[in-house]
Structure formats: structure tokens, C-alpha cells
Design an enzyme around this catalytic site. Structure first.
Site, PDB file in Angstrom:
ATOM      1  N   ASP A  16       0.821  -1.208   0.000  1.00  0.00           N
ATOM      2  CA  ASP A  16       0.000   0.000   0.000  1.00  0.00           C
ATOM      3  C   ASP A  16       0.854   1.257   0.000  1.00  0.00           C
ATOM      4  O   ASP A  16       0.335   2.362  -0.040  1.00  0.00           O
ATOM      5  CB  ASP A  16      -0.939  -0.015   1.213  1.00  0.00           C
ATOM      6  N   SER A  72      -7.156   5.368  -0.496  1.00  0.00           N
ATOM      7  CA  SER A  72      -7.338   4.090  -1.187  1.00  0.00           C
ATOM      8  C   SER A  72      -8.814   3.702  -1.156  1.00  0.00           C
ATOM      9  O   SER A  72      -9.467   3.789  -0.112  1.00  0.00           O
ATOM     10  CB  SER A  72      -6.513   2.996  -0.507  1.00  0.00           C
ATOM     11  N   GLN A  92      -4.753  -1.290  -7.505  1.00  0.00           N
ATOM     12  CA  GLN A  92      -5.448  -0.409  -6.558  1.00  0.00           C
ATOM     13  C   GLN A  92      -6.116   0.731  -7.311  1.00  0.00           C
ATOM     14  O   GLN A  92      -5.546   1.288  -8.254  1.00  0.00           O
ATOM     15  CB  GLN A  92      -4.451   0.172  -5.543  1.00  0.00           C
TER      16      GLN A  92
END
Length: 305
Positions: A222, A246, A296
Site C-alpha cells: 500500500d 485508497s 489499486q
């Protein structure tokens, strides 16, 4: 040695931690506590303030799911949706649903909750080891990590350009070391193609647990991914009117992972629009083996004054 801020925002006192202590702290953070059958509690990050890092929630959710699966079955993918920001002031509760156990695959669904409300939903799939047709993308010609400065070393050269609270946050000791191949500055985010390459590893990691290595990869995946889609637009998470977060996150594990050694995180962004940006990533070992891939979509909204 590394320094950790143990005081308030306006104080200078710091405590010194070794890389091994930082790595052990990360392992402890991600190793969830069992409360009941398929019910777990995630630890809070010591010294954490504000919003919980999304990679932490994903990694703790994965650790919760693993506990309900036959140890012979290895996680090969996870797909997570973020619904609400996590709050560092409260622990996170993880509820596991055993949706499926077949001859080769198992599927688990995890709901992460704080104060009675879900903050993340995640589905993870597990598979018994098999052999099959094999191919992969090549690593290509990339400088090795030993020849590159760390992200903190690069930031120290820009110290005079960064407000003190941001500088202390960005150079805080972390268990994940990062060495950019072609550094991109969030302080001066000039427009460039939507691709980044960063070598990453956990500092002085002592555990041999493969599931912990995969959880740490999920945690680190991430980092730096969302900013890839900002590069063509000359903005970053530090841009004054930028709102970023996110929205979802996926990881595919292709092989065993060693987070104690360097992995190249090669990311790109094929598209952005409608206040969202789409990002992809591949993680290669130093000898060129592709061990994981990521994807993502994130919010990148330029707000009005």
C-alpha cells in the site's frame, strides 16, 4: 540505528530503535489476537495518530483469515474494499466468514470493524500447492538497491523545503526501507510519466513464517502505489487541495516471499478520471523472479478552496 518519536509534535526528544526492533514491532503489530472462533482483534500502532494505514488493516485481515484455513493451503490472492478510515485511537475487530472449502481452493471473507461499523471488507483465496504452466514478465535492466540512496537520505537533502511536522513524519523510523530508482518528490511533484520503481524490504526481519512474510508484503504494497497515478498531473498527497485515499486494493501472490531481502516494486497507472486513479504493481526479487502483483484504485480529488 533508527530514531522513534516518543514525544509530542513540538518536542525534539526521540528514542532510538535498532532495525531488528523495528521489524519485531511490525511482526507484533500484524499478529492479531484471537478473541473467539473466527473473531480477532488487531493491535494498535504504538505512537500512531489519526487515520490507520490501509496496509496495516489488510495485513491484519489476512492474518485473521489464515487462522481458519488448512496450513497446507497458501493464500494466492486477496481483494479488499475500504469503506471508512480507521482510527488509531481504537483497536480493530476482524470477523472471519468461512465461505468455501473445496478440493483445491478455500475462500474466506473478513469484515474489519471499529466501534460497530465496518471499515474494510476483504476476500482471500487459498490453494493447495500445485505445478502448472509457467511464464512471467522479465525484470529488465534496473539499478540494484545497494547502488541507490534510501528515501530518508533523499528527504534529508530537502529538509529546508519541508515544514517541520511533515519532515518528522516523513523521516520517522519505519520497518520498511525504500530505495527509489528514479526519485519523485512529493514536495515538488513535477509532471512525469505514471511509472515508479522502488526497492523495498523489511529491516532485519527475524521470522521464517511464510504467512508473516506475505502479510508484510501486503502491508508494504500500500506504500507508494496510489501516488503513481498523480505523477502525470504534477500533484501529490502534499498538494494543498488534494484529497486522496485508497478505495480498493488487491494482491496476487505468485510464489513464496522473502521480505527480509530486496524486492523491486514496479508500479504504473494506465488511467485516471472521475476523481479516481487506477494503479498496478509487480514485485520482483533481485534475481528477477516475479513473486507478487498488485492493483489499486484510489480517490484523487482536487477540492475547491
Amino acid at each position: 540505528m533508527a530514531e522513534a518519536d516518543t514525544s509530542g509534535d513540538n518536542k525534539k526528544e526521540r528514542r532510538v530503535f535498532s532495525p531488528a526492533e523495528l521489524a519485531a514491532g511490525l511482526v507484533h503489530l500484524l499478529d492479531v489476537e484471537e478473541l473467539d472462533v473466527d473473531l480477532y482483534r488487531g493491535r494498535r500502532n504504538p505512537g500512531g495518530r489519526g487515520r490507520v494505514f490501509g496496509g496495516q488493516v489488510i495485513a491484519q485481515a489476512l492474518k485473521s483469515a489464515v487462522a481458519s484455513v488448512d496450513p497446507e493451503r497458501h493464500v494466492h490472492s486477496l481483494h479488499a474494499y475500504f469503506m471508512r478510515p480507521g482510527d488509531e485511537d481504537f483497536p480493530i475487530i476482524y470477523r472471519v466468514e468461512r465461505d468455501y472449502d473445496g478440493g483445491s481452493f478455500s475462500n474466506r471473507r473478513v469484515i474489519a470493524m471499529q466501534r460497530g461499523k465496518p471499515i474494510l471488507n476483504m476476500t482471500a483465496s487459498f490453494q493447495k500447492p500445485e505445478v502448472g504452466l509457467t511464464h512471467q514478465f522479465d525484470l529488465g535492466d534496473v539499478p540494484m538497491p545497494d547502488d541507490l540512496p534510501t528515501e530518508v537520505e533523499l528527504l534529508r537533502k530537502m529538509k529546508d523545503q519541508i515544514p517541520e511536522p511533515f519532515y518528522r513524519f516523513m523521516t520517522r523510523p519505519r520497518p520498511i526501507e525504500m530505495r527509489p530508482v528514479d526519485p519523485w518528490s512529493p514536495i515538488d511533484p513535477r509532471k512525469r510519466e505514471p511509472r515508479r520503481q522502488i526497492w523495498i524490504r523489511a529491516t532485519d526481519l527475524a521470522t521464517d513464517s511464510q504467512i508473516m512474510h506475505r502479510a508484510i508484503l501486503a502491508f508494504a504494497s500500500d506504500m507508494a502505489l496510489l501516488s503513481t497515478c498523480m505523477q502525470p498531473h504534477g500533484v501529490s498527497w502534499m498538494t494543498r487541495k488534494m484529497q486522496s485515499a485508497s478505495l480498493d486494493h488487491a494482491v496476487w501472490f505468485h510464489d513464496d516471499v522473502d521480505m527480509g531481502d530486496w524486492l523491486l516494486y514496479d508500479t504504473d497507472s494506465p488511467w485516471s478520471g472521475a476523481a479516481r486513479g487506477f494503479n498496478r504493481g509487480q514485485l520482483f526479487t533481485r534475481d528477477g523472479k516475479l513473486v507478487a502483483s498488485t492493483a489499486q484504485e484510489g480517490l484523487i480529488r482536487l477540492r475547491d478552496e
